[in-house]
Design a protein around this motif. Structure first.
Motif, mmCIF file in Angstrom:
data_model
loop_
_atom_site.group_PDB
_atom_site.id
_atom_site.type_symbol
_atom_site.label_atom_id
_atom_site.label_comp_id
_atom_site.label_asym_id
_atom_site.label_seq_id
_atom_site.Cartn_x
_atom_site.Cartn_y
_atom_site.Cartn_z
ATOM 1 N N GLU A 146 -25.841 -30.393 7.966
ATOM 2 C CA GLU A 146 -25.236 -30.991 6.936
ATOM 3 C C GLU A 146 -25.476 -30.817 5.323
ATOM 4 N N LEU A 147 -24.364 -29.417 4.788
ATOM 5 C CA LEU A 147 -24.608 -28.581 3.285
ATOM 6 C C LEU A 147 -25.197 -29.321 2.849
ATOM 7 N N LYS A 148 -24.013 -30.701 2.665
ATOM 8 C CA LYS A 148 -24.549 -31.491 1.043
ATOM 9 C C LYS A 148 -25.876 -31.688 1.051
ATOM 10 N N LYS A 149 -25.953 -32.467 2.544
ATOM 11 C CA LYS A 149 -27.794 -32.157 1.637
ATOM 12 C C LYS A 149 -28.979 -31.368 1.927
ATOM 13 N N VAL A 150 -28.456 -30.253 1.976
ATOM 14 C CA VAL A 150 -29.172 -29.185 2.050
ATOM 15 C C VAL A 150 -28.703 -28.204 0.296
ATOM 16 N N LEU A 151 -27.563 -28.850 -0.425
ATOM 17 C CA LEU A 151 -27.277 -28.384 -1.639
ATOM 18 C C LEU A 151 -28.179 -29.268 -2.510
ATOM 19 N N PHE A 152 -28.369 -30.973 -2.179
ATOM 20 C CA PHE A 152 -28.664 -32.074 -3.082
ATOM 21 C C PHE A 152 -30.380 -31.194 -2.711
ATOM 22 N N ILE A 153 -31.593 -30.790 -1.636
ATOM 23 C CA ILE A 153 -32.752 -30.385 -1.749
ATOM 24 C C ILE A 153 -32.589 -28.928 -2.399
ATOM 25 N N LEU A 154 -32.193 -28.695 -2.586
ATOM 26 C CA LEU A 154 -31.843 -27.278 -3.823
ATOM 27 C C LEU A 154 -31.664 -27.054 -4.810
ATOM 28 N N CYS A 155 -30.933 -28.371 -4.986
ATOM 29 C CA CYS A 155 -31.258 -29.267 -6.350
ATOM 30 C C CYS A 155 -32.445 -29.646 -6.686
ATOM 31 N N CYS A 156 -32.729 -30.524 -6.041
ATOM 32 C CA CYS A 156 -34.263 -31.132 -6.079
ATOM 33 C C CYS A 156 -35.430 -29.955 -6.294
ATOM 34 N N LEU A 157 -35.390 -29.248 -5.231
ATOM 35 C CA LEU A 157 -36.586 -28.118 -5.694
ATOM 36 C C LEU A 157 -36.327 -26.869 -7.123
ATOM 37 N N ALA A 158 -35.057 -26.654 -7.232
ATOM 38 C CA ALA A 158 -34.513 -26.169 -8.258
ATOM 39 C C ALA A 158 -35.190 -26.768 -9.696
ATOM 40 N N ILE A 159 -34.966 -28.558 -9.727
ATOM 41 C CA ILE A 159 -35.568 -29.021 -11.093
ATOM 42 C C ILE A 159 -37.423 -28.940 -10.684
ATOM 43 N N VAL A 160 -38.306 -29.379 -9.589
ATOM 44 C CA VAL A 160 -39.653 -29.393 -9.468
ATOM 45 C C VAL A 160 -39.855 -27.668 -10.016
ATOM 46 N N SER A 161 -39.118 -26.880 -9.775
ATOM 47 C CA SER A 161 -38.890 -25.320 -9.774
ATOM 48 C C SER A 161 -39.435 -24.631 -11.457
ATOM 49 N N PHE A 162 -38.722 -25.429 -11.877
ATOM 50 C CA PHE A 162 -38.408 -25.610 -13.494
ATOM 51 C C PHE A 162 -39.678 -25.940 -13.877
ATOM 52 N N LEU A 163 -39.707 -27.576 -13.708
ATOM 53 C CA LEU A 163 -40.938 -28.086 -14.392
ATOM 54 C C LEU A 163 -42.078 -27.472 -14.675
ATOM 55 N N PHE A 164 -42.486 -27.212 -13.184
ATOM 56 C CA PHE A 164 -43.321 -26.116 -12.267
ATOM 57 C C PHE A 164 -43.605 -25.362 -13.410
ATOM 58 N N THR A 165 -42.985 -23.748 -13.833
ATOM 59 C CA THR A 165 -42.624 -22.875 -14.814
ATOM 60 C C THR A 165 -43.243 -23.066 -15.865
ATOM 61 N N TYR A 166 -42.284 -24.181 -16.100
ATOM 62 C CA TYR A 166 -42.352 -24.231 -17.669
ATOM 63 C C TYR A 166 -43.813 -24.850 -18.174
ATOM 64 N N LEU A 167 -43.603 -25.496 -17.868
ATOM 65 C CA LEU A 167 -45.490 -26.859 -17.815
ATOM 66 C C LEU A 167 -46.569 -25.933 -17.546
ATOM 67 N N PHE A 168 -46.589 -24.631 -16.702
ATOM 68 C CA PHE A 168 -47.943 -24.134 -16.603
ATOM 69 C C PHE A 168 -47.719 -23.185 -16.831
ATOM 70 N N GLU A 169 -46.478 -22.548 -16.851
ATOM 71 C CA GLU A 169 -46.563 -21.314 -16.927
ATOM 72 C C GLU A 169 -47.356 -20.246 -16.110
ATOM 73 N N PRO A 170 -47.063 -20.208 -15.512
ATOM 74 C CA PRO A 170 -48.001 -19.724 -14.495
ATOM 75 C C PRO A 170 -48.144 -18.129 -14.177
ATOM 76 N N PHE A 171 -46.676 -17.440 -14.952
ATOM 77 C CA PHE A 171 -46.737 -15.933 -14.146
ATOM 78 C C PHE A 171 -46.985 -15.706 -16.409
ATOM 79 N N VAL A 172 -47.414 -13.787 -16.682
ATOM 80 C CA VAL A 172 -47.541 -13.875 -17.284
ATOM 81 C C VAL A 172 -45.644 -13.093 -17.625
ATOM 82 N N VAL A 173 -45.473 -13.101 -19.714
ATOM 83 C CA VAL A 173 -44.515 -12.871 -20.401
ATOM 84 C C VAL A 173 -44.687 -12.306 -21.015
ATOM 85 N N ASN A 174 -43.626 -11.353 -21.563
ATOM 86 C CA ASN A 174 -44.021 -10.981 -22.731
ATOM 87 C C ASN A 174 -42.969 -11.014 -23.431
ATOM 88 N N VAL A 175 -42.581 -12.272 -24.182
ATOM 89 C CA VAL A 175 -41.175 -12.341 -25.410
ATOM 90 C C VAL A 175 -41.468 -11.533 -26.040
#
Length: 290
Positions: free
Chosen positions: A17-46
């Protein structure tokens, strides 16, 4: 259990069911965004950023959606027998998706950074490595845990089913089966019928015989075949590709995909019961066992 046996364990194919797949991918994108934005796990050169850091995090969180969705779209078309899907195949294809996401992140570096070495192997490796670091949670922890959860769930439900069926015989167990070609119509003795499965535009029908079992190929769809057996409560569609005689079941075991049936006089293989059919199967099997 050794590693080879473990990765060959049946695993659910979640991509139908591709609709469910798309929904899960969107949820994972939100989790990935929150994790990266809040915890900044990678060193960046602004100082190298062409755009605001927030939008860079958004881009890296959103890019996996089209990459993974396109891959899953073609994967769904290429997999013909989802009952053959295993934990190892799930690992492999998710690893390929992570690699492609890392590659896509590398290809947009010129849009994000001013670094003259954007196209170097070093940054290719860095983007792929970072993607796998984030995705390793899914590969190493979630998949095995989900496998064990499903096996435990299905095995637990099995304990509630009757161990043996009552010896009940129908007065009339002969079914007249019609096919698209009148000359190919045939009789089916349900006392010897084991199961039927899809074979392209045909179905294979398996019977018990005095020498074990045999199979016949018929020009008929599984749906047409099943509809003509609807008056027999012990005939059940356990999977989109299988119909089985519930009275021919010798034993039932559970795995992550659902149940696995072993049939009397058929030692060559098993018949799957898909997860979506388990509740109905339990009810039908219990009813004919009373």
């Amino acid at each position: 259990m050794n590693i080879e046996t473990y990765i060959k364990q049946p695993y659910p194919f979640y991509y139908e069911e591709l609709k469910k797949v798309l929904f899960i991918l969107c949820c994972l994108a939100i989790v990935s965004f929150l994790f990266t934005y809040l915890f900044e796990p990678f060193v960046v050169n602004v100082s190298e950023h062409k755009i605001n850091s927030l939008w860079i995090v958004v881009l890296h969180s959103v890019i996996p959606i089209p990459v993974a969705f396109v891959y899953v779209f073609f994967l769904k078309k290429s997999v013909k027998k989802i009952e053959n899907w295993t934990l190892g195949k799930e690992f492999l294809h998710l690893a390929v998706i992570l690699f492609l996401i890392g590659l896509a992140s590398f290809l947009i570096r010129d849009f994000i950074y001013t670094n003259p070495d954007n196209w170097s192997f070093r940054y290719l490796w860095e983007e792929i490595r970072n993607t796998f670091l984030v995705g390793s949670l899914l590969l190493i922890i979630i998949l095995p845990l989900n496998l064990e959860r499903l096996i435990y769930k299905h095995s637990s439900v099995l304990k509630k089913l009757p161990i043996q069926q009552q010896n009940t015989k129908e007065v009339n167990t002969i079914a007249q089966i019609q096919t698209p070609i009148i000359e190919e119509n045939f009789e089916l003795d349900l006392q010897t019928f084991l199961f039927a499965k899809v074979d392209g535009n045909y179905i294979e029908i398996f019977y018990t015989t005095s020498n074990g079992f045999e199979k016949h190929l018929k020009r008929l769809t599984l749906k047409e075949f099943y509809e003509q057996l609807s008056s027999f409560p012990f005939i059940f569609k356990v999977h989109r590709s299988y119909i089985v005689n519930l009275r021919a079941i010798e034993s039932i075991s559970g795995n992550a995909q659902g149940y696995v049936l072993r049939l009397k006089d058929y030692p060559q293989g098993t018949v799957p019961v898909s997860r979506s059919k388990i509740e109905d199967f339990n009810r039908f099997y219990s009813d004919i066992s009373k």
